[in-house]
Design a protein around this motif. Structure first.
Motif, PDB file in Angstrom:
ATOM      1  N   MET A   1      40.216  32.526  75.490  1.00  0.00           N
ATOM      2  CA  MET A   1      40.921  32.343  74.239  1.00  0.00           C
ATOM      3  C   MET A   1      42.413  32.134  74.515  1.00  0.00           C
ATOM      4  SD  MET A   1      41.120  35.209  71.196  1.00  0.00           S
ATOM      5  CE  MET A   1      41.827  36.483  72.214  1.00  0.00           C
ATOM      6  N   MET A   2      42.996  33.017  75.305  1.00  0.00           N
ATOM      7  CA  MET A   2      44.428  32.890  75.595  1.00  0.00           C
ATOM      8  C   MET A   2      44.710  31.640  76.435  1.00  0.00           C
ATOM      9  SD  MET A   2      45.902  35.345  73.996  1.00  0.00           S
ATOM     10  CE  MET A   2      47.509  35.636  74.717  1.00  0.00           C
ATOM     11  N   GLN A   3      43.870  31.390  77.444  1.00  0.00           N
ATOM     12  CA  GLN A   3      44.084  30.209  78.265  1.00  0.00           C
ATOM     13  C   GLN A   3      43.940  28.941  77.443  1.00  0.00           C
ATOM     14  OE1 GLN A   3      41.816  30.094  81.863  1.00  0.00           O
ATOM     15  NE2 GLN A   3      43.144  31.584  82.867  1.00  0.00           N
ATOM     16  N   ARG A   4      42.901  28.862  76.628  1.00  0.00           N
ATOM     17  CA  ARG A   4      42.686  27.675  75.808  1.00  0.00           C
ATOM     18  C   ARG A   4      43.898  27.362  74.939  1.00  0.00           C
ATOM     19  NH1 ARG A   4      36.789  28.596  73.002  1.00  0.00           N
ATOM     20  NH2 ARG A   4      35.523  27.845  74.727  1.00  0.00           N
ATOM     21  N   CYS A   5      44.557  28.407  74.458  1.00  0.00           N
ATOM     22  CA  CYS A   5      45.661  28.208  73.524  1.00  0.00           C
ATOM     23  C   CYS A   5      47.036  28.067  74.180  1.00  0.00           C
ATOM     24  CB  CYS A   5      45.694  29.363  72.523  1.00  0.00           C
ATOM     25  SG  CYS A   5      44.270  29.369  71.406  1.00  0.00           S
ATOM     26  N   TYR A   6      47.211  28.651  75.369  1.00  0.00           N
ATOM     27  CA  TYR A   6      48.565  28.707  75.913  1.00  0.00           C
ATOM     28  C   TYR A   6      48.748  28.131  77.312  1.00  0.00           C
ATOM     29  CZ  TYR A   6      49.126  31.703  71.888  1.00  0.00           C
ATOM     30  OH  TYR A   6      49.138  32.185  70.604  1.00  0.00           O
ATOM     31  N   LYS A   7      47.697  27.912  78.057  1.00  0.00           N
ATOM     32  CA  LYS A   7      47.833  27.398  79.419  1.00  0.00           C
ATOM     33  C   LYS A   7      47.551  25.903  79.429  1.00  0.00           C
ATOM     34  CE  LYS A   7      48.442  31.554  81.003  1.00  0.00           C
ATOM     35  NZ  LYS A   7      49.736  32.028  81.397  1.00  0.00           N
ATOM     36  N   THR A   8      48.591  25.111  79.577  1.00  0.00           N
ATOM     37  CA  THR A   8      48.441  23.655  79.510  1.00  0.00           C
ATOM     38  C   THR A   8      47.520  23.098  80.586  1.00  0.00           C
ATOM     39  OG1 THR A   8      50.465  23.365  80.788  1.00  0.00           O
ATOM     40  CG2 THR A   8      50.663  23.308  78.385  1.00  0.00           C
ATOM     41  N   TYR A   9      47.325  23.843  81.673  1.00  0.00           N
ATOM     42  CA  TYR A   9      46.438  23.397  82.746  1.00  0.00           C
ATOM     43  C   TYR A   9      44.963  23.724  82.467  1.00  0.00           C
ATOM     44  CZ  TYR A   9      46.784  28.282  84.146  1.00  0.00           C
ATOM     45  OH  TYR A   9      46.763  29.648  84.157  1.00  0.00           O
ATOM     46  N   ALA A  10      44.687  24.517  81.453  1.00  0.00           N
ATOM     47  CA  ALA A  10      43.301  24.891  81.146  1.00  0.00           C
ATOM     48  C   ALA A  10      42.521  23.644  80.726  1.00  0.00           C
ATOM     49  CB  ALA A  10      43.260  25.944  80.044  1.00  0.00           C
ATOM     50  N   PRO A  11      41.265  23.522  81.161  1.00  0.00           N
ATOM     51  CA  PRO A  11      40.479  22.314  80.864  1.00  0.00           C
ATOM     52  C   PRO A  11      40.369  21.983  79.374  1.00  0.00           C
ATOM     53  CG  PRO A  11      39.303  23.729  82.406  1.00  0.00           C
ATOM     54  CD  PRO A  11      40.522  24.480  81.970  1.00  0.00           C
ATOM     55  N   ASN A  12      40.324  23.002  78.519  1.00  0.00           N
ATOM     56  CA  ASN A  12      40.143  22.750  77.083  1.00  0.00           C
ATOM     57  C   ASN A  12      41.424  22.898  76.271  1.00  0.00           C
ATOM     58  OD1 ASN A  12      37.395  22.168  77.227  1.00  0.00           O
ATOM     59  ND2 ASN A  12      36.900  24.342  77.318  1.00  0.00           N
ATOM     60  N   TYR A  13      42.557  23.020  76.937  1.00  0.00           N
ATOM     61  CA  TYR A  13      43.824  23.222  76.229  1.00  0.00           C
ATOM     62  C   TYR A  13      44.048  22.172  75.138  1.00  0.00           C
ATOM     63  CZ  TYR A  13      48.741  23.353  75.085  1.00  0.00           C
ATOM     64  OH  TYR A  13      49.924  23.384  74.387  1.00  0.00           O
ATOM     65  N   LYS A  14      43.772  20.915  75.450  1.00  0.00           N
ATOM     66  CA  LYS A  14      44.067  19.849  74.475  1.00  0.00           C
ATOM     67  C   LYS A  14      43.308  20.034  73.165  1.00  0.00           C
ATOM     68  CE  LYS A  14      40.729  16.549  76.353  1.00  0.00           C
ATOM     69  NZ  LYS A  14      40.563  15.246  76.986  1.00  0.00           N
ATOM     70  N   TRP A  15      42.159  20.697  73.219  1.00  0.00           N
ATOM     71  CA  TRP A  15      41.363  20.906  72.001  1.00  0.00           C
ATOM     72  C   TRP A  15      41.735  22.184  71.264  1.00  0.00           C
ATOM     73  CZ3 TRP A  15      39.700  16.426  71.148  1.00  0.00           C
ATOM     74  CH2 TRP A  15      39.223  15.625  72.165  1.00  0.00           C
ATOM     75  N   TYR A  16      42.590  22.997  71.855  1.00  0.00           N
ATOM     76  CA  TYR A  16      42.972  24.272  71.245  1.00  0.00           C
ATOM     77  C   TYR A  16      44.493  24.322  71.084  1.00  0.00           C
ATOM     78  CZ  TYR A  16      38.131  25.487  71.916  1.00  0.00           C
ATOM     79  OH  TYR A  16      36.765  25.484  71.839  1.00  0.00           O
ATOM     80  N   GLY A  17      45.199  24.812  72.073  1.00  0.00           N
ATOM     81  CA  GLY A  17      46.658  24.875  71.980  1.00  0.00           C
ATOM     82  C   GLY A  17      47.279  23.521  71.708  1.00  0.00           C
ATOM     83  N   GLY A  20      47.375  22.901  68.151  1.00  0.00           N
ATOM     84  CA  GLY A  20      48.076  23.885  67.336  1.00  0.00           C
ATOM     85  C   GLY A  20      47.305  25.174  67.082  1.00  0.00           C
ATOM     86  N   ILE A  21      46.144  25.327  67.710  1.00  0.00           N
ATOM     87  CA  ILE A  21      45.392  26.571  67.572  1.00  0.00           C
ATOM     88  C   ILE A  21      46.133  27.659  68.349  1.00  0.00           C
ATOM     89  CG2 ILE A  21      43.176  27.735  67.967  1.00  0.00           C
ATOM     90  CD1 ILE A  21      43.075  25.342  65.959  1.00  0.00           C
ATOM     91  N   TYR A  22      46.269  28.817  67.759  1.00  0.00           N
ATOM     92  CA  TYR A  22      46.983  29.905  68.414  1.00  0.00           C
ATOM     93  C   TYR A  22      46.220  31.217  68.253  1.00  0.00           C
ATOM     94  CZ  TYR A  22      48.454  31.096  63.675  1.00  0.00           C
ATOM     95  OH  TYR A  22      48.457  31.435  62.352  1.00  0.00           O
ATOM     96  N   VAL A  23      46.664  32.220  68.985  1.00  0.00           N
ATOM     97  CA  VAL A  23      46.082  33.555  68.926  1.00  0.00           C
ATOM     98  C   VAL A  23      47.056  34.444  68.160  1.00  0.00           C
ATOM     99  CG1 VAL A  23      45.285  35.543  70.274  1.00  0.00           C
ATOM    100  CG2 VAL A  23      44.929  33.209  71.145  1.00  0.00           C
ATOM    101  N   ALA A  24      46.547  35.174  67.173  1.00  0.00           N
ATOM    102  CA  ALA A  24      47.396  36.086  66.409  1.00  0.00           C
ATOM    103  C   ALA A  24      48.147  37.005  67.364  1.00  0.00           C
ATOM    104  CB  ALA A  24      46.540  36.909  65.447  1.00  0.00           C
ATOM    105  N   LYS A  25      49.407  37.274  67.060  1.00  0.00           N
ATOM    106  CA  LYS A  25      50.245  38.109  67.944  1.00  0.00           C
ATOM    107  C   LYS A  25      49.556  39.425  68.273  1.00  0.00           C
ATOM    108  CE  LYS A  25      54.110  35.893  68.663  1.00  0.00           C
ATOM    109  NZ  LYS A  25      54.354  35.358  69.984  1.00  0.00           N
ATOM    110  N   ARG A  26      48.903  40.047  67.298  1.00  0.00           N
ATOM    111  CA  ARG A  26      48.225  41.329  67.528  1.00  0.00           C
ATOM    112  C   ARG A  26      47.229  41.219  68.671  1.00  0.00           C
ATOM    113  NH1 ARG A  26      46.652  46.169  65.434  1.00  0.00           N
ATOM    114  NH2 ARG A  26      44.412  46.637  65.490  1.00  0.00           N
ATOM    115  N   TRP A  27      46.561  40.079  68.783  1.00  0.00           N
ATOM    116  CA  TRP A  27      45.515  39.899  69.786  1.00  0.00           C
ATOM    117  C   TRP A  27      46.066  39.533  71.165  1.00  0.00           C
ATOM    118  CZ3 TRP A  27      40.569  37.256  67.514  1.00  0.00           C
ATOM    119  CH2 TRP A  27      39.985  38.129  66.579  1.00  0.00           C
ATOM    120  N   HIS A  28      47.352  39.484  71.318  1.00  0.00           N
ATOM    121  CA  HIS A  28      47.912  39.286  72.650  1.00  0.00           C
ATOM    122  C   HIS A  28      47.720  40.551  73.476  1.00  0.00           C
ATOM    123  CE1 HIS A  28      50.350  35.398  72.090  1.00  0.00           C
ATOM    124  NE2 HIS A  28      49.512  35.504  71.081  1.00  0.00           N
TER     125      HIS A  28
END
Length: 118
Positions: A1-17, A20-28
């Motif tokens: 979840m965190m990688q998908r949204c914040y790590k540009t090198y993650a394979p699925n980043y383009k479909w999540y982060g 504009g998909i993000y993780v609620a601050k609480r879930w960090h």
């Protein structure tokens, strides 16, 4: 979840982060995520109810692969006789092949016409 949204090198980043998909601050914090969601039931993984929404307590649930397959941006939903189903589910319910309906859609038929025309 965190990688998908914040790590540009993650394979699925383009479909999540990247969309504009993000993780609620609480879930960090994993502890807060776990407090909100608990253990996943056997055979379930994290699913966002609204596919364009964030990873948050309000928008997430534990779901089976079958449920998740019906909750993607690629699915076309059709309301017919007061019920809304995916085209695939309508095709199966009406004893049609999902491929048969998909071909009609590719030819430009409206989704309702594609499922209701004999």
């Amino acid at each position: 979840m965190m990688q998908r949204c914040y790590k540009t090198y993650a394979p699925n980043y383009k479909w999540y982060g990247g969309r504009g998909i993000y993780v609620a601050k609480r879930w960090h914090s994993f502890e807060k995520f776990y407090a909100d969601m608990g253990e996943p039931p056997y055979g379930h993984t994290l699913d966002r109810k609204r596919t364009n929404g964030p990873y948050s307590k309000k928008n997430c649930r534990w779901a089976t692969r079958a449920i998740q397959a019906r909750n993607t941006r690629r699915n076309v939903h059709v309301t017919h006789n007061g019920r809304t189903l995916t085209v695939t589910d309508w095709a199966r319910e009406l004893n049609r092949s999902p491929d048969f309906v998909a071909k009609r859609l590719r030819r430009g038929w409206t989704p309702e016409r594609a499922i209701t025309t004999a």
